[in-house]
Design a protein around this motif. Sequence first.
Motif, PDB file in Angstrom:
ATOM      1  N   PHE A 144       0.831  -1.203   0.000  1.00  0.00           N
ATOM      2  CA  PHE A 144       0.000   0.000   0.000  1.00  0.00           C
ATOM      3  C   PHE A 144       0.867   1.256   0.000  1.00  0.00           C
ATOM      4  O   PHE A 144       0.629   2.192  -0.777  1.00  0.00           O
ATOM      5  N   ALA A 145       1.882   1.288   0.876  1.00  0.00           N
ATOM      6  CA  ALA A 145       2.745   2.465   0.962  1.00  0.00           C
ATOM      7  C   ALA A 145       3.441   2.737  -0.357  1.00  0.00           C
ATOM      8  O   ALA A 145       3.545   3.889  -0.799  1.00  0.00           O
ATOM      9  N   ALA A 146       3.925   1.673  -1.020  1.00  0.00           N
ATOM     10  CA  ALA A 146       4.595   1.845  -2.308  1.00  0.00           C
ATOM     11  C   ALA A 146       3.613   2.381  -3.349  1.00  0.00           C
ATOM     12  O   ALA A 146       3.917   3.335  -4.075  1.00  0.00           O
ATOM     13  N   GLY A 147       2.435   1.772  -3.431  1.00  0.00           N
ATOM     14  CA  GLY A 147       1.453   2.208  -4.417  1.00  0.00           C
ATOM     15  C   GLY A 147       0.972   3.626  -4.171  1.00  0.00           C
ATOM     16  O   GLY A 147       0.852   4.432  -5.108  1.00  0.00           O
ATOM     17  N   TYR A 148       0.725   3.943  -2.917  1.00  0.00           N
ATOM     18  CA  TYR A 148       0.207   5.280  -2.576  1.00  0.00           C
ATOM     19  C   TYR A 148       1.238   6.367  -2.868  1.00  0.00           C
ATOM     20  O   TYR A 148       0.913   7.395  -3.472  1.00  0.00           O
ATOM     21  N   THR A 149       2.477   6.152  -2.452  1.00  0.00           N
ATOM     22  CA  THR A 149       3.497   7.192  -2.629  1.00  0.00           C
ATOM     23  C   THR A 149       3.858   7.386  -4.100  1.00  0.00           C
ATOM     24  O   THR A 149       4.048   8.516  -4.552  1.00  0.00           O
ATOM     25  N   ILE A 192      -2.550   2.510  -4.811  1.00  0.00           N
ATOM     26  CA  ILE A 192      -2.698   3.286  -6.055  1.00  0.00           C
ATOM     27  C   ILE A 192      -4.085   3.911  -6.123  1.00  0.00           C
ATOM     28  O   ILE A 192      -4.247   5.109  -6.421  1.00  0.00           O
ATOM     29  N   CYS A 193      -5.093   3.098  -5.825  1.00  0.00           N
ATOM     30  CA  CYS A 193      -6.467   3.585  -5.937  1.00  0.00           C
ATOM     31  C   CYS A 193      -6.785   4.627  -4.868  1.00  0.00           C
ATOM     32  O   CYS A 193      -7.463   5.620  -5.150  1.00  0.00           O
ATOM     33  N   LYS A 194      -6.312   4.428  -3.654  1.00  0.00           N
ATOM     34  CA  LYS A 194      -6.552   5.393  -2.574  1.00  0.00           C
ATOM     35  C   LYS A 194      -5.872   6.720  -2.885  1.00  0.00           C
ATOM     36  O   LYS A 194      -6.471   7.790  -2.695  1.00  0.00           O
ATOM     37  N   ALA A 195      -4.638   6.682  -3.371  1.00  0.00           N
ATOM     38  CA  ALA A 195      -3.930   7.920  -3.707  1.00  0.00           C
ATOM     39  C   ALA A 195      -4.655   8.678  -4.806  1.00  0.00           C
ATOM     40  O   ALA A 195      -4.816   9.908  -4.733  1.00  0.00           O
ATOM     41  N   THR A 196      -5.092   7.950  -5.824  1.00  0.00           N
ATOM     42  CA  THR A 196      -5.791   8.598  -6.944  1.00  0.00           C
ATOM     43  C   THR A 196      -7.114   9.195  -6.472  1.00  0.00           C
ATOM     44  O   THR A 196      -7.478  10.312  -6.857  1.00  0.00           O
ATOM     45  N   ASP A 197      -7.815   8.455  -5.616  1.00  0.00           N
ATOM     46  CA  ASP A 197      -9.072   8.948  -5.070  1.00  0.00           C
ATOM     47  C   ASP A 197      -8.840  10.216  -4.245  1.00  0.00           C
ATOM     48  O   ASP A 197      -9.572  11.212  -4.376  1.00  0.00           O
ATOM     49  N   ASP A 198      -7.817  10.195  -3.384  1.00  0.00           N
ATOM     50  CA  ASP A 198      -7.505  11.365  -2.561  1.00  0.00           C
ATOM     51  C   ASP A 198      -7.134  12.560  -3.425  1.00  0.00           C
ATOM     52  O   ASP A 198      -7.558  13.694  -3.167  1.00  0.00           O
ATOM     53  N   PHE A 199      -6.321  12.314  -4.443  1.00  0.00           N
ATOM     54  CA  PHE A 199      -5.811  13.393  -5.275  1.00  0.00           C
ATOM     55  C   PHE A 199      -6.918  14.012  -6.137  1.00  0.00           C
ATOM     56  O   PHE A 199      -6.879  15.209  -6.439  1.00  0.00           O
ATOM     57  N   GLU A 401       5.830  10.648   6.454  1.00  0.00           N
ATOM     58  CA  GLU A 401       5.574  10.522   7.883  1.00  0.00           C
ATOM     59  C   GLU A 401       4.079  10.678   8.177  1.00  0.00           C
ATOM     60  O   GLU A 401       3.527   9.975   9.029  1.00  0.00           O
ATOM     61  N   GLU A 402       3.423  11.570   7.448  1.00  0.00           N
ATOM     62  CA  GLU A 402       1.971  11.730   7.610  1.00  0.00           C
ATOM     63  C   GLU A 402       1.250  10.450   7.197  1.00  0.00           C
ATOM     64  O   GLU A 402       0.302  10.010   7.872  1.00  0.00           O
ATOM     65  N   LEU A 403       1.682   9.836   6.094  1.00  0.00           N
ATOM     66  CA  LEU A 403       1.092   8.576   5.656  1.00  0.00           C
ATOM     67  C   LEU A 403       1.301   7.499   6.710  1.00  0.00           C
ATOM     68  O   LEU A 403       0.368   6.748   7.044  1.00  0.00           O
ATOM     69  N   SER A 451     -14.140   4.274  -3.411  1.00  0.00           N
ATOM     70  CA  SER A 451     -15.080   4.993  -4.264  1.00  0.00           C
ATOM     71  C   SER A 451     -14.516   5.391  -5.620  1.00  0.00           C
ATOM     72  O   SER A 451     -15.243   5.963  -6.432  1.00  0.00           O
ATOM     73  N   TYR A 452     -13.229   5.105  -5.899  1.00  0.00           N
ATOM     74  CA  TYR A 452     -12.699   5.575  -7.175  1.00  0.00           C
ATOM     75  C   TYR A 452     -13.326   4.795  -8.329  1.00  0.00           C
ATOM     76  O   TYR A 452     -13.267   3.565  -8.369  1.00  0.00           O
ATOM     77  N   PRO A 453     -13.948   5.490  -9.289  1.00  0.00           N
ATOM     78  CA  PRO A 453     -14.770   4.792 -10.290  1.00  0.00           C
ATOM     79  C   PRO A 453     -14.038   4.276 -11.516  1.00  0.00           C
ATOM     80  O   PRO A 453     -14.449   3.290 -12.101  1.00  0.00           O
ATOM     81  N   ASN A 454     -12.959   4.945 -11.915  1.00  0.00           N
ATOM     82  CA  ASN A 454     -12.356   4.669 -13.235  1.00  0.00           C
ATOM     83  C   ASN A 454     -11.143   3.767 -13.136  1.00  0.00           C
ATOM     84  O   ASN A 454     -10.014   4.180 -13.346  1.00  0.00           O
ATOM     85  N   ILE A 455     -11.385   2.506 -12.783  1.00  0.00           N
ATOM     86  CA  ILE A 455     -10.266   1.579 -12.599  1.00  0.00           C
ATOM     87  C   ILE A 455     -10.554   0.268 -13.318  1.00  0.00           C
ATOM     88  O   ILE A 455     -11.677  -0.224 -13.306  1.00  0.00           O
ATOM     89  N   ASP A 456      -9.524  -0.273 -13.947  1.00  0.00           N
ATOM     90  CA  ASP A 456      -9.666  -1.540 -14.641  1.00  0.00           C
ATOM     91  C   ASP A 456      -8.477  -2.420 -14.261  1.00  0.00           C
ATOM     92  O   ASP A 456      -7.325  -2.071 -14.520  1.00  0.00           O
TER      93      ASP A 456
END
Length: 460
Positions: A144-149, A192-199, A401-403, A451-456
């Motif tokens: 998760f950390a790798a994908g998110y960052t 990846i999906c959480k980061a994209t959703d947040d952004f 550090e926040e993550l 909730s991110y909608p555009n993922i395949d």
Amino acid sequence: MNKFLKLAVIPVAFLIVGNATSCSASPKEIALITDIGDIDDGSFNQESWEACKDFAIDNNKSYDFYRPFTDSEFARSCAIKQAVAKGAQVIILPGFKFATTCAIESKKYPNVNFLLIDSSIEQSEDNPANNVCCVGFKCEYSGFAAGYTIATDLMMRDIEDGGLKDKYGYGYCGGMASPGVYEFGFGYIQGICKATDDFCKDIKDDSSKPKIWINYNYAQVFAQSDTATATMKGWLADDTKDIRVLFPCGGKLYQSATEAVQYYNSHNVKNYNDWLKGNIEAPREAARWVGVDSDQYRGLKYDYEKSSIYTSALKGLKVAVQHALKLHYNDQWSLIGGWRKEGPTDSGGEIGLNGQWILGMNSVFGDGEVERGDYVGIPADEHDEKGVIRGFSRYTITQCEELRNNLIKEEGSIKVYGGSGTEYGSDQGIPTGMENWEKDGVKFRDEYLGSYPNIDIKYI
């Protein structure tokens, strides 16, 4: 640690035994048995071996490694018998393949302590294996950390350069379909999906949000594979998905990813040589890759590997091995060995099935005798004067550090898909083929990715 993260004689022809001193008659107290990989795999085996070696040198202990002659229970048993015959008092078994071997051999040698990593053996309160310590890691948090960052870093750079792209592509090529590999991969997807959703949360129109493509595959080996290389080359060449980040998860499988990445970059990246020499930052169109288990950047030899590695999804292998060895030599093995009730310990540790220690964010290992620390995450101990972490273009140590703090606070929010009692194409809930993925990938997407909608997500 917050880096965020008995055969007395065995024919020589059938057993590869450790370092140059292994022909010596002197006892070897600490023994590492490798799985099917080597101690120079730049990953799981190497990190475990270096932990043993460094501890032994620092504490004036003798040590050796043993590589089974083939991938079989018999060969692994032979390696353990050889280690015991040469005086092993504590044996490190890194990998899920050792579960059955450890259960059998630990009973034969009750005076030898065994550290079993990434697996567990059956035991109970009435029948504890007191000379066995089982350790597992929350690999989904590292993934998760790798994908998110990485996803955040790419989008930060694009916003700075003019705006988000309409699509972002990622590839995950696991080694063998095993629990740890599977957890890394599914955590990576969620990050990846959480980061994209947040952004993209302020983009009200879903159709205006970037499309996320994720290709997923198991190579079924923990080694370089021509098939895996060809698969990842194909991913990078597919302009419809714009895949630019590969995560090879499993031993020397990273060599297939670096080969695919180098091939793509040398043919498609402007100023490629300047980038290799470190004169410019990674071009935005360049393909990159993600290391696993250890900080793989530190062991790389070639410029094309060093320049193209993004980050690594870590396990605290080294520190866990060294903590266990310390407790062994302090006559405190009882603090980690044997059966414990599943759930939290009084000291703040976490115990899984069959007494396995589960190490994750801000974890305790050893009933409080070992300081609390992070056993999963990404390497964040090197950054420039602006705080940008090594390998990243924009992502900073402050953001990291926040993550980390959020992950500790929200522990349990990263889901491991296909839990106990649920079969999604295999007895461990690990989809290993297209026929399972088409059905289960949709279920995973709908239930776990938010909730991110555009993922395949495609198993390819």
